[in-house]
Motif scaffolding. Structure first.
Motif, PDB file in Angstrom:
ATOM      1  N   GLN A   1      -6.240   1.029  11.025  1.00  0.00           N
ATOM      2  CA  GLN A   1      -7.339   0.811  11.950  1.00  0.00           C
ATOM      3  C   GLN A   1      -7.386  -0.623  12.469  1.00  0.00           C
ATOM      4  O   GLN A   1      -7.809  -0.874  13.598  1.00  0.00           O
ATOM      5  CB  GLN A   1      -8.660   1.150  11.272  1.00  0.00           C
ATOM      6  N   HIS A   2      -6.925  -1.558  11.628  1.00  0.00           N
ATOM      7  CA  HIS A   2      -6.964  -2.976  12.029  1.00  0.00           C
ATOM      8  C   HIS A   2      -5.626  -3.469  12.569  1.00  0.00           C
ATOM      9  O   HIS A   2      -5.491  -4.655  12.866  1.00  0.00           O
ATOM     10  CB  HIS A   2      -7.366  -3.858  10.829  1.00  0.00           C
TER      11      HIS A   2
ATOM     12  N   ASN B   1      -7.306   1.825   6.314  1.00  0.00           N
ATOM     13  CA  ASN B   1      -7.990   0.610   6.738  1.00  0.00           C
ATOM     14  C   ASN B   1      -7.041  -0.325   7.479  1.00  0.00           C
ATOM     15  O   ASN B   1      -7.410  -0.950   8.485  1.00  0.00           O
ATOM     16  CB  ASN B   1      -8.604  -0.123   5.536  1.00  0.00           C
ATOM     17  N   GLU B   2      -5.798  -0.441   6.982  1.00  0.00           N
ATOM     18  CA  GLU B   2      -4.806  -1.291   7.638  1.00  0.00           C
ATOM     19  C   GLU B   2      -4.418  -0.739   9.005  1.00  0.00           C
ATOM     20  O   GLU B   2      -4.242  -1.507   9.968  1.00  0.00           O
ATOM     21  CB  GLU B   2      -3.566  -1.424   6.748  1.00  0.00           C
TER      22      GLU B   2
ATOM     23  N   THR C   1      -6.885   5.117   1.180  1.00  0.00           N
ATOM     24  CA  THR C   1      -8.009   4.387   1.773  1.00  0.00           C
ATOM     25  C   THR C   1      -7.549   3.034   2.305  1.00  0.00           C
ATOM     26  O   THR C   1      -7.916   2.624   3.426  1.00  0.00           O
ATOM     27  CB  THR C   1      -9.119   4.180   0.731  1.00  0.00           C
ATOM     28  N   GLU C   2      -6.721   2.333   1.541  1.00  0.00           N
ATOM     29  CA  GLU C   2      -6.238   1.016   1.954  1.00  0.00           C
ATOM     30  C   GLU C   2      -5.290   1.121   3.149  1.00  0.00           C
ATOM     31  O   GLU C   2      -5.327   0.286   4.062  1.00  0.00           O
ATOM     32  CB  GLU C   2      -5.558   0.325   0.772  1.00  0.00           C
TER      33      GLU C   2
ATOM     34  N   TYR D   1       0.820  -1.208   0.000  1.00  0.00           N
ATOM     35  CA  TYR D   1       0.000   0.000   0.000  1.00  0.00           C
ATOM     36  C   TYR D   1       0.860   1.267   0.000  1.00  0.00           C
ATOM     37  O   TYR D   1       0.518   2.263  -0.645  1.00  0.00           O
ATOM     38  CB  TYR D   1      -0.926   0.005   1.213  1.00  0.00           C
TER      39      TYR D   1
END
Length: 418
Positions: A416-417, A413-414, A409-410, A350
């Motif tokens: 956050q997780h 998302n990573e 965006t990717e 990413y």
């Protein structure tokens, strides 16, 4: 051309940068410059080009060839800009001649940020691959427990640090030769694994995937993000008139390397490809071990070449720019800062897509076109070349916006997780 810009260029080149231009009898040879150039282009992108192909599908391989042609062309545009004014020594100089101080500042910001993040990618890649080989390893650092991946990033930084202290591109050419050989060995090791070590070529893949095109295009562009280094390589040459031939050799060899790896990886693993093909390889095979260990050589051979333009720019701002001690201190601080970012955002694929979309397209495609139009062609002189360049600028801008949005965006998302 803006005469005020030329006067400022003269004042900047009279003393601070006079040491950058070697005497006619000195300089890097054609062969050494080719090694440096191929080493710059055939970087960590070779690990992710199969992943890029899996995102876009088989027909996206045509995009790889298109990006190679565009970046070769814009590399020639940079060379023509340099030919137009003997005072131009660096990429930021081109921006200043074209658009004044703002142009210089803009290009410098994008160029050095791109190089910086490429150096970060080297460290992330090392952490990922070493952790795959030694998944249970951990480190104690000043009483703190450091996990395997983070620890390997720190170890890699210590290994590459001495190479950053080299200031001569002629000396770095010997290191670059090792990097070129590493890329060749990597492709051959992956081929061996597919043919003789039982992995096989069972991945069918998709013909075309619209949703994955922004990521594929961003990653392909990242593969050819050497433009920030091109002026440095050109000015290091003994015979600068041969630089266009150097570019041709470098782009041909790099495209063969990238295309071969993309085809092999997609045929072997299909839609199951990870961000780095080495992470898909079974570590029990000898060929896989060779591929992974060869990958580990990349940062040692390429890190210094990427960091050198940033360090040189910082050093030129100080009155004691000839101080060897200060040079080593500045380059050490650069290494430390890349380690910090690599530990904070350890998402190889990413981050690479973000660099390709937001920085590589800007530095390698958009800026060369705009500067060439301003310095050499002129926006008001209508013709076929002007139309072609304007089309390139339009397409490049669209891909940059969409690709950057997708990559960010990717990444978010990573995070956050994580």
């Amino acid at each position: 051309m803006d005469t005020n810009n030329v006067e400022r260029m003269e004042s900047q080149n009279q003393h601070p940068q006079s040491h950058d231009e070697p005497p006619p009898t000195k300089g890097t040879t054609f062969l050494r410059t080719c090694f440096n150039g191929v080493n710059t282009l055939s970087g960590v992108g070779i690990l992710s080009v199969p992943y890029a192909l899996s995102k876009g599908g088989w027909l996206s391989l045509l995009l790889l060839l298109l990006v190679a042609l565009l970046c070769f062309y814009t590399g020639l545009l940079l060379r023509r800009c340099m030919d137009s004014n003997p005072l131009i020594k660096t990429y930021p100089d081109i921006g200043q001649v074209a658009f004044g101080r703002k142009g210089r500042a803009m290009i410098s910001t994008f160029m050095y940020l791109e190089l910086f993040l490429v150096a970060v990618e080297f460290l992330i890649m090392e952490g990922d691959n070493l952790h795959k080989l030694f998944p249970n390893e951990g480190f104690d650092l000043l009483g703190m427990k450091v996990s395997g991946k983070e620890g390997f990033v720190l170890v890699t930084a210590f290994v590459v640090l001495p190479t950053t202290w080299l200031r001569s591109l002629g000396a770095l050419a010997y290191v670059s030769a090792g990097g070129v050989m590493a890329s060749v060995i990597l492709v051959l090791a992956v081929l061996w694994g597919g043919v003789f070590d039982g992995i096989g070529f069972h991945g069918k893949g998709e013909l075309w995937n619209w949703n994955g095109l922004p990521t594929a295009m961003s990653l392909f562009t990242f593969c050819y993000c050497g433009h920030a280094v091109f002026p440095t390589l050109c000015n290091s040459m003994k015979d600068k008139s041969q630089f266009s031939k150097v570019l041709l050799v470098c782009f041909i060899l790099s495209t063969i390397s990238y295309g071969s790896m993309a085809l092999l990886g997609y045929l072997m693993f299909g839609e199951n490809l990870m961000s780095q093909i080495t992470l898909n390889l079974p570590t029990k095979n000898v060929s896989s071990k060779i591929a992974i260990f060869t990958t580990l050589i990349n940062p040692v051979t390429k890190y210094a070449l990427v960091v050198t333009p940033i360090a040189a720019s910082i050093e030129e701002t100080f009155p004691f720019q000839e101080s060897r001690v200060m040079s080593c201190l500045i380059r050490t601080c650069l290494v430390i800062s890349t380690v910090f970012v690599a530990l904070m955002v350890p998402f190889f694929g990413y981050v690479m897509a973000f660099i390709g979309a937001s920085l590589s397209i800007t530095v390698s495609i958009l800026f060369p076109c705009l500067c060439y139009l301003k310095i050499v062609v002129g926006f008001k002189r209508f013709g076929g070349e002007l139309v072609a360049i304007l089309i390139i600028i339009f397409i490049g801008t669209f891909v940059a916006v969409v690709g950057t949005y997708t990559a960010l965006t990717e990444i978010l998302n990573e995070v956050q997780h994580k």
